[in-house]
Write an enzyme that holds these catalytic residues in place. Sequence first.
Site, PDB file in Angstrom:
ATOM      1  N   GLU A 158       0.811  -1.221   0.000  1.00  0.00           N
ATOM      2  CA  GLU A 158       0.000   0.000   0.000  1.00  0.00           C
ATOM      3  C   GLU A 158       0.847   1.276   0.000  1.00  0.00           C
ATOM      4  O   GLU A 158       0.709   2.139   0.889  1.00  0.00           O
ATOM      5  CB  GLU A 158      -0.983  -0.023   1.168  1.00  0.00           C
ATOM      6  CG  GLU A 158      -1.969  -1.183   1.067  1.00  0.00           C
ATOM      7  CD  GLU A 158      -3.075  -1.154   2.104  1.00  0.00           C
ATOM      8  OE1 GLU A 158      -3.001  -0.337   3.041  1.00  0.00           O
ATOM      9  OE2 GLU A 158      -4.031  -1.950   1.977  1.00  0.00           O
ATOM     10  N   GLU A 275      -5.106  -8.580  -0.447  1.00  0.00           N
ATOM     11  CA  GLU A 275      -5.854  -8.428   0.803  1.00  0.00           C
ATOM     12  C   GLU A 275      -7.293  -8.093   0.446  1.00  0.00           C
ATOM     13  O   GLU A 275      -7.537  -7.255  -0.429  1.00  0.00           O
ATOM     14  CB  GLU A 275      -5.320  -7.281   1.669  1.00  0.00           C
ATOM     15  CG  GLU A 275      -3.953  -7.464   2.274  1.00  0.00           C
ATOM     16  CD  GLU A 275      -3.554  -6.251   3.126  1.00  0.00           C
ATOM     17  OE1 GLU A 275      -4.472  -5.501   3.561  1.00  0.00           O
ATOM     18  OE2 GLU A 275      -2.344  -6.048   3.331  1.00  0.00           O
TER      19      GLU A 275
END
Length: 503
Positions: A158, A275
Amino acid sequence: MIHVPAEPTGELSDAWRHCVGTGRIELALRRDYQDSLRLLQDEIGFRYIRGHGLLSDGMAVHRPYEWQGARHVHHSFTYVDQVVDAYLDLGIRPFLELGFMPEELASGKQTVFWWKSNVTPPRSHEEWADLVRATVAHLVDRYGLDEVRTWPIEVWNEPNLADFWENADEQAYHRLYEVTAAAVKEVDAGLQVGGPSLSPGADDWLGRFAEFAERRDVPVDFVSKHAYTSGPADHVPFGTHQTLAPAQDLLDQFATPRDLLKGTRLGGLPVHITEFNSSYRPDNPVHDTAFHAAYLAPVLAHGGDHVDSFSYWTFSDMFEEAGPPTALFHGGFGLLTHRQVKKPTYHLYAFMARMGPQLLARGDDHLVTRHTDGRVTVLAWAPVDATGETPGPERHRLKLSVPLKDAGEAFVRRSSVDEEHGNARTAWQRMGSPRSPRPHQLDVLHEAAEPGRRHLRLPVADGRVELDLTLSRHEVTLAEVSAVVDEAPAWADERRLLGGEPR
């Protein structure tokens, strides 16, 4: 009545079981973690596992030292070997995430999580490349090139969020990616490397990542991103509450990489959702509920239409991003609590693992498959109201006409989770929500975590069985239908049990 076709419409995608998430991977050194993963693999059987922290200080790979007035770096793989050995022994392979930054290599002091992992760029890209190259080369040397070529290698986590990558500096991430990918490919050109591992809401990064890769001729073997459906966090002590978008929003997020990358050099590459979950918080009680299982059921049934894998975040509540768990049920991401208490969403995955490979039918509330031996499996779920404005329907009825060849009668095994069954959280609340349950309480909770089970014998007419399933609120049920082969002896007669007259 839903008329299920007799012939398959295709193969059921198993993208749902390709990968599962974990807390920082050094947790794999602990007994409770390995016990939990063993249970998971026995009943579900994921192929890969992905977590943070491979290169963080807790794994102690990057070990600089002074000798004779000069700085040197030693690369140590003591913990890496123990973790990967444990994974392979349990039948699961690592989906490697390269991060975070060792403190002695970091350009700044910013950290993330309770375990304080550094999220700044390297002060020396050359030394970072040496670290990556040494790590990957060691894995190839220990586990073999053919094996490690099957392990995807993801660059960072991220980077579009300032919490995970200093200032969310896109150009700095591109540089890190380029250096990292080159180091991986120096070990072997056939190794898989990819990214950019984006959080939701950062799809604009995808196009620029594709442009960067083409402009710089940087290797990218797969594209990765994350998907969550929760809104802003409303914090309470050791907990979080959030609104949720409908589950369809997860499927829409899964679909965006392929849509946005069409016509680019990255179009057509494998897409991995490394995820996904409802809430992105590790302390949101929704994760522990029967609602959650019913909410995610359509995602598991349909997600493989859009991506090559979607990895549930995470398999266990042994997870410390916000600190160690403060209670057995605390809203953790896990399919299992610590102490291996199964949650309703665990059972959703275990039910999926019992589905057949041949896809017969799918809908908004059902999935029907067939095994090669002729058994038919039906996964059904009650609709939920993700807004929370209503509790959802108290009853949901589903009638199906299911094909079953060469049978006069059918045996039906039904397993269910709902607010009362397969739901240890309900029992835990009734016993007073003990933060640290005593051994006898844990026994009760393990018992309460098992699904409700029923068995039926139904007639087969013209090669079909009529299933009439009434689901309770937030129920997920699995009905397994097989042909009865009656081997009872001719003298078997229930009326004679107590001396009655035979038929």
